[in-house]
Design an enzyme around this catalytic site. Structure first.
Site, PDB file in Angstrom:
ATOM      1  N   PRO A  90      55.534  19.485 -64.536  1.00 50.28           N
ATOM      2  CA  PRO A  90      56.879  19.146 -64.056  1.00 50.28           C
ATOM      3  C   PRO A  90      56.991  17.693 -63.616  1.00 50.28           C
ATOM      4  O   PRO A  90      58.081  17.161 -63.475  1.00 50.28           O
ATOM      5  CB  PRO A  90      57.075  20.085 -62.854  1.00 50.28           C
ATOM      6  CG  PRO A  90      56.085  21.161 -63.032  1.00 50.28           C
ATOM      7  CD  PRO A  90      54.916  20.539 -63.724  1.00 50.28           C
ATOM      8  N   GLU A 117      47.505  27.061 -59.917  1.00 51.12           N
ATOM      9  CA  GLU A 117      48.337  26.126 -59.148  1.00 51.12           C
ATOM     10  C   GLU A 117      48.271  24.722 -59.709  1.00 51.12           C
ATOM     11  O   GLU A 117      48.926  23.808 -59.223  1.00 51.12           O
ATOM     12  CB  GLU A 117      47.885  26.112 -57.680  1.00 51.12           C
ATOM     13  CG  GLU A 117      48.133  27.407 -56.944  1.00 51.12           C
ATOM     14  CD  GLU A 117      49.566  27.871 -57.079  1.00 51.12           C
ATOM     15  OE1 GLU A 117      49.777  29.009 -57.529  1.00 51.12           O
ATOM     16  OE2 GLU A 117      50.488  27.074 -56.772  1.00 51.12           O
ATOM     17  N   ARG A 155      59.533  20.472 -86.536  1.00 49.08           N
ATOM     18  CA  ARG A 155      60.716  20.603 -87.401  1.00 49.08           C
ATOM     19  C   ARG A 155      61.175  19.240 -87.934  1.00 49.08           C
ATOM     20  O   ARG A 155      61.922  19.171 -88.906  1.00 49.08           O
ATOM     21  CB  ARG A 155      61.854  21.317 -86.720  1.00 49.08           C
ATOM     22  CG  ARG A 155      62.472  20.608 -85.542  1.00 49.08           C
ATOM     23  CD  ARG A 155      63.377  21.524 -84.748  1.00 49.08           C
ATOM     24  NE  ARG A 155      64.322  22.240 -85.579  1.00 49.08           N
ATOM     25  CZ  ARG A 155      65.451  21.725 -86.054  1.00 49.08           C
ATOM     26  NH1 ARG A 155      65.737  20.466 -85.815  1.00 49.08           N
ATOM     27  NH2 ARG A 155      66.267  22.453 -86.792  1.00 49.08           N
ATOM     28  N   ASP A 170      70.934  17.275 -86.962  1.00 47.42           N
ATOM     29  CA  ASP A 170      70.651  18.075 -85.766  1.00 47.42           C
ATOM     30  C   ASP A 170      71.476  17.588 -84.585  1.00 47.42           C
ATOM     31  O   ASP A 170      71.646  16.393 -84.398  1.00 47.42           O
ATOM     32  CB  ASP A 170      69.178  17.917 -85.393  1.00 47.42           C
ATOM     33  CG  ASP A 170      68.343  19.016 -86.029  1.00 47.42           C
ATOM     34  OD1 ASP A 170      68.943  19.907 -86.651  1.00 47.42           O
ATOM     35  OD2 ASP A 170      67.127  18.962 -85.902  1.00 47.42           O
TER      36      ASP A 170
HETATM   37  C1  9WO Z   1      53.248  23.199 -60.391  1.00 48.75           C
HETATM   38  C2  9WO Z   1      54.145  22.667 -59.447  1.00 48.75           C
HETATM   39  C3  9WO Z   1      54.861  23.247 -58.410  1.00 48.75           C
HETATM   40  C4  9WO Z   1      55.720  22.425 -57.660  1.00 48.75           C
HETATM   41  C5  9WO Z   1      55.827  21.066 -57.955  1.00 48.75           C
HETATM   42  C6  9WO Z   1      55.084  20.491 -58.985  1.00 48.75           C
HETATM   43  C7  9WO Z   1      54.239  21.306 -59.709  1.00 48.75           C
HETATM   44  N1  9WO Z   1      53.442  20.993 -60.768  1.00 48.75           N
HETATM   45  C8  9WO Z   1      52.853  22.131 -61.147  1.00 48.75           C
HETATM   46  C9  9WO Z   1      51.949  22.158 -62.307  1.00 48.75           C
HETATM   47  O1  9WO Z   1      51.768  21.170 -62.977  1.00 48.75           O
HETATM   48  N2  9WO Z   1      51.343  23.349 -62.585  1.00 48.75           N
HETATM   49  C10 9WO Z   1      50.422  23.493 -63.646  1.00 48.75           C
HETATM   50  C11 9WO Z   1      51.040  23.730 -64.998  1.00 48.75           C
HETATM   51  C12 9WO Z   1      49.676  24.727 -63.433  1.00 48.75           C
HETATM   52  C13 9WO Z   1      50.606  25.806 -63.121  1.00 48.75           C
HETATM   53  C14 9WO Z   1      51.625  25.981 -64.251  1.00 48.75           C
HETATM   54  N3  9WO Z   1      52.010  24.735 -64.805  1.00 48.75           N
HETATM   55  C15 9WO Z   1      53.270  24.357 -65.031  1.00 48.75           C
HETATM   56  C16 9WO Z   1      53.654  23.432 -65.976  1.00 48.75           C
HETATM   57  N4  9WO Z   1      54.337  24.804 -64.352  1.00 48.75           N
HETATM   58  N5  9WO Z   1      55.432  24.211 -64.879  1.00 48.75           N
HETATM   59  C17 9WO Z   1      55.049  23.400 -65.849  1.00 48.75           C
HETATM   60  C18 9WO Z   1      55.953  22.587 -66.624  1.00 48.75           C
HETATM   61  C19 9WO Z   1      55.478  21.815 -67.693  1.00 48.75           C
HETATM   62  C20 9WO Z   1      56.380  21.038 -68.399  1.00 48.75           C
HETATM   63  N6  9WO Z   1      57.709  21.040 -68.102  1.00 48.75           N
HETATM   64  C21 9WO Z   1      58.152  21.782 -67.064  1.00 48.75           C
HETATM   65  C22 9WO Z   1      57.308  22.577 -66.317  1.00 48.75           C
END
Ligand code: 9WO
Length: 255
Positions: A90, A117, A155, A170
């Site tokens: 994120p 996490e 794609r 697109d």
């Molecule tokens: C979890 C998290 C929680 C609150 C704020 C920031 C944060 N970063 C992460 C994170 O990088 N987590 C890792 C990957 C492991 C847990 C699951 N992961 C994840 C990747 N959750 N969400 C994403 C993600 C990746 C790309 N675009 C949006 C969300």
């Protein structure tokens, strides 16, 4: 042009759908692109081949251990052509169509998917070159984000879409949403297909589709019109189909 994608994931099965179905499945089956999944668990030692551990400093959940993940990423880098190591998080640069086109032009993508996490920060610092986000929300893992990114870049590869110009048409390809689409039956639950689409006048149909795409963009994503103001062709199409409705001015495209 993209030749290879490597995905580091604890859940390789998560990508079976992308590998087996639709445009991406066909592109991979035709050998246009090699997709290889690497599991950090295969690089974990000890009886339990543990890939996670409790976080220093306490707190909920587990963190991906550095050594198995680092060994896995190093094995990826030792094979094939050099490429930046990307991680789906994120915190990353938000992927838009411009970023997709940039990534699609590379020879190779290496995508690391976190779980639990998160990933031990020392691995991020030592081995990850760039971070990519598909939006401001937290998933249960990086795999869904990797699948979105891979679908968008695959794609765009030559020969993957039926009509070569589809990618250019697109939505978002040039900061516009898509026009409405219709198919048989002509009347469905009392709703008819717009007559222009039945006219056989392909030039007029193209102008209607252009006008509809602009009207939708103005209504739902006016920010995209700031990114690329209306062309003369778009303005004329809006007027031809009486969709301007005073909403479109000469400058930025919107009143
Ligand atoms: C979890 C998290 C929680 C609150 C704020 C920031 C944060 N970063 C992460 C994170 O990088 N987590 C890792 C990957 C492991 C847990 C699951 N992961 C994840 C990747 N959750 N969400 C994403 C993600 C990746 C790309 N675009 C949006 C969300």
């Amino acid at each position: 042009m993209l030749r290879r994608i490597d995905v580091v994931t604890l859940f390789p099965d998560w990508l079976e759908g992308l590998k087996a179905l639709g445009l991406t499945g066909r592109a991979l089956a035709e050998g246009r692109i090699l997709l290889k999944c690497w599991n950090p668990r295969d690089f974990a030692q000890g009886v339990h081949r543990s890939v996670d551990d409790r976080p220093y400093g306490g707190g909920p959940g587990m963190v991906m251990r550095p050594e198995p993940l680092a060994r896995c990423v190093e094995a990826v880098l030792a094979e094939g052509e050099p490429a930046p190591v990307g991680c789906l998080t994120p915190q990353g640069r938000v992927v838009d169509q411009t970023a997709v086109q940039e990534l699609a032009s590379r020879e190779r993508l290496i995508l690391v998917c976190g779980r639990y996490e998160g990933i031990d920060e020392r691995v991020m610092e030592a081995l990850v070159d760039e971070e990519w986000s598909i939006g401001d929300y937290v998933l249960s893992g990086g795999e869904p984000a990797a699948a979105v990114l891979m679908d968008a870049v695959i794609r765009l590869q030559p020969g993957v879409l039926g009509h070569q110009d589809s990618a250019a048409q697109d939505s978002f390809a040039d900061a516009r949403l898509d026009c409405p689409h219709y198919t048989r039956p002509e009347t469905w639950r009392g709703q008819v297909v717009p007559e222009v689409l039945l006219s056989g006048d392909h030039a007029r149909i193209q102008r209607w589709r252009l006008a509809q795409a602009v009207a939708r963009t103005a209504h739902r994503r006016a920010d995209l019109l700031q990114e690329r103001p209306l062309s003369r062709q778009e303005r004329q199409a809006m007027e031809e189909f009486d969709l301007a409705g005073g909403a479109i001015d000469q400058e930025s495209g919107l009143k």
